[in-house]
Design a protein around this motif. Sequence first.
Motif, PDB file in Angstrom:
ATOM      1  N   PRO A  32       6.444   0.165  -1.763  1.00 23.66           N
ATOM      2  CA  PRO A  32       5.275  -0.649  -2.135  1.00 23.66           C
ATOM      3  C   PRO A  32       5.071  -1.845  -1.199  1.00 23.66           C
ATOM      4  N   SER A  35       3.452  -0.549   1.924  1.00 21.54           N
ATOM      5  CA  SER A  35       2.060  -0.161   1.631  1.00 21.54           C
ATOM      6  C   SER A  35       1.155  -1.386   1.526  1.00 21.54           C
ATOM      7  N   ILE A  36       1.639  -2.446   0.901  1.00 23.12           N
ATOM      8  CA  ILE A  36       0.843  -3.674   0.759  1.00 23.12           C
ATOM      9  C   ILE A  36       0.579  -4.302   2.126  1.00 23.12           C
ATOM     10  N   GLN A  37       1.603  -4.350   2.972  1.00 19.75           N
ATOM     11  CA  GLN A  37       1.427  -4.926   4.313  1.00 19.75           C
ATOM     12  C   GLN A  37       0.468  -4.082   5.149  1.00 19.75           C
ATOM     13  N   LYS A  39      -2.006  -2.302   3.930  1.00 22.42           N
ATOM     14  CA  LYS A  39      -3.332  -2.578   3.361  1.00 22.42           C
ATOM     15  C   LYS A  39      -3.873  -3.917   3.880  1.00 22.42           C
ATOM     16  N   ASN A  40      -3.018  -4.941   3.870  1.00 22.80           N
ATOM     17  CA  ASN A  40      -3.439  -6.260   4.338  1.00 22.80           C
ATOM     18  C   ASN A  40      -3.788  -6.237   5.824  1.00 22.80           C
TER      19      ASN A  40
END
Length: 307
Positions: A32, A35-37, A39-40
């Motif tokens: 996760p 995935s967040i990095q 997305k950012n």
Amino acid sequence: MKYTLNQLHIFLKIVQTQSVTRASEELHLTQPAVSIQLKNFQEQFEIPLTEVIGRRIYITDFGKEIAEAAEKIINQVYALNYKTLAFKGKLTGRLKISVVSTGKYILPYFLADFMKQHSGVDLFMDVTNKEKVVDSLVHNEVDFALVSILPTSLNIEQIDLLHNKLFLVNDKKTKFKKDVTITEIFESLPLIFRERGSGTRQIMEQFMERNNISALKKMELTSNEAVKQALLAGLGCSIMPLIGIKNELHNNELQIIPIKGLPITSTWSLIWLKGKKHSHVSTSFLDYLRKEKNQIIQDKFNWYNRY
């Protein structure tokens, strides 16, 4: 744009591995978090960097260009750090080594003190099968490779580190008669192989061919650790490097089956292309090994001589 070096590093690793999961494993982060990095990072570009089809991630042409730029930026940051340390009189740079999977049990011991002595050196160690190790050497992607079977197609130089002993191994619960033959064992138990391209697999097949041995039941697994877990579960037997089963032998979980013609012995060697122009870091590491390897073997692998 406000992307960070961390985001560049994560995106580059995703491109290199073609997988968010594998990138997270290699970066020692949770999936996760990666995935967040991603997305950012993506939100800072109007053009997609990746696309997901089914459950697989693909890098777009634009994403590949961004990855190339990211690699250049990261390399420049490394260069700045190295220049700073070098100005202070420290050994700096990157040491890149490709290692056959069983070599992960020995090479860290030959690296540990060198890395402690030289805090300005960054280590990249890729652990994979023999075929990929040799390929990385051919394409000059690494300084050194650690193998247990020397590639015959390359003009190389080497420094030998440690003997590689391979025994027939099984779980401790299975009982064998005193004079059991290897043919009898393979008639009743599946033989567990490593995948094609593995040095251990090559050694096993050569041994069986020389001795005209065949196995009625076979299994194939893609890592030394997977083979070991299969043995512990009682799925069969295998010819395994001693170096990878130290704890299991000590804990009385696995047994070595005494068989004529075993152990098979090869040598773990650190190799490099003949004529390669070594960096200051790789030259220093070779000098260190030549001076310290015998002491390291005595201190760290004294148990090895009991088998």
